[in-house]
Enzyme design. Sequence first.
Site, PDB file in Angstrom:
ATOM      1  N   SER A 122       0.803  -1.049   0.055  1.00  0.00           N
ATOM      2  CA  SER A 122      -0.053  -0.228  -0.099  1.00  0.00           C
ATOM      3  C   SER A 122       0.840   1.230  -0.082  1.00  0.00           C
ATOM      4  O   SER A 122       1.988   1.359   0.714  1.00  0.00           O
ATOM      5  CB  SER A 122      -0.835   0.167   1.127  1.00  0.00           C
ATOM      6  N   TYR A 146      -1.102   0.133  10.018  1.00  0.00           N
ATOM      7  CA  TYR A 146      -1.463  -0.630   8.725  1.00  0.00           C
ATOM      8  C   TYR A 146      -0.348  -0.466   7.892  1.00  0.00           C
ATOM      9  O   TYR A 146       0.137  -1.393   7.143  1.00  0.00           O
ATOM     10  CB  TYR A 146      -2.826  -0.028   8.052  1.00  0.00           C
ATOM     11  N   LYS A 150       2.322  -3.372   6.308  1.00  0.00           N
ATOM     12  CA  LYS A 150       2.587  -3.441   5.110  1.00  0.00           C
ATOM     13  C   LYS A 150       4.111  -3.478   4.775  1.00  0.00           C
ATOM     14  O   LYS A 150       4.661  -4.295   3.735  1.00  0.00           O
ATOM     15  CB  LYS A 150       1.734  -2.494   4.059  1.00  0.00           C
TER      16      LYS A 150
END
Length: 321
Positions: A122, A146, A150
């Site tokens: 991402s 998050y 990632k």
Amino acid sequence: MNILIIGGGGVVGQKLAHALAAKGTLRGDAITRLTLADVKDPTGLDAPFDVETVTCDIADAASVNQLIKADTDVIYLLAAIVSAHAEEDFEAGMNINLFGTYNVLERCRALGTAPVVVFTSSIAVYGGDIPNPLGDHSYPNPQTSYGGQKAIGEILINDYSRKGYVDGRAFRLPTISVRPGKPNRAASGFMSSILREPLNGQEAICPVAPDFLHYYLSPRKCVENLIKGAELQAMDLGTNRVMQMPGRVWSIAQLIEAMTAVAGDAPAQLIRWDAQPEVKRIVSGWKWDIHADRAEALGLSADDSFEDNIRYYLEDDKPAA
């Protein structure tokens, strides 16, 4: 060719499955079996080859070990706890986004078959005090859990590929818009809902200002790129298996202008502007001056215009909405 899509019940997973069914081949070989796996039983599809749907919790190593077989040739690792959810529930984010990725790679290592693994990362890996423009070789400096999870996944993909345990490739996805279906817990969810809901005659809330800039890609183009990404050869990837998937930068105002150009004036009248500090805090830490030179040189591409994103939604998803 035996393909496994982990996260096969999600929007991108389902679209990828249908695209593979229409294509019939991957990496020059006929597809013989496609398995769709998710934490809840995914929707199946008609295809010219065998399609299996299974449940799997990638946070559970035993579940992953049962899922991934020695004859699996290509694994798409799409499953993830999305941004706002991972921020609210740190443990869930770590279990799925970090340890889930580890469990998949460890199963591949144990099998010794070195399958192709396509990992969706991402643009949330970018952030903080790093200079613009950003791209494949920019130092990850995520400002959310998050994004951090990632970024660790990217490092694992590179290391397991270096060791020969997998033939990995990781793509930093732009924000995918316009996504069909119901809103999810992603902080970027409004970047679809302010278009999707009005196109379906429903009110939507925009929590940021019209001049808010971001980096976008349509679901259709994302799937095209994921298929091309799986077909890249290891010799073309080199020692860095991580790259930025192409996208384009537009403001919220430009998104709405594109919707108006395609669908007329009425949908934009259904957007209500209501600042939401928590959403703004998360998305304001994201970067948008991003370049994908390496992926573009390898044949991946972005949408030509955001009008295309709107048209793709109307063609692919609105009739079933």
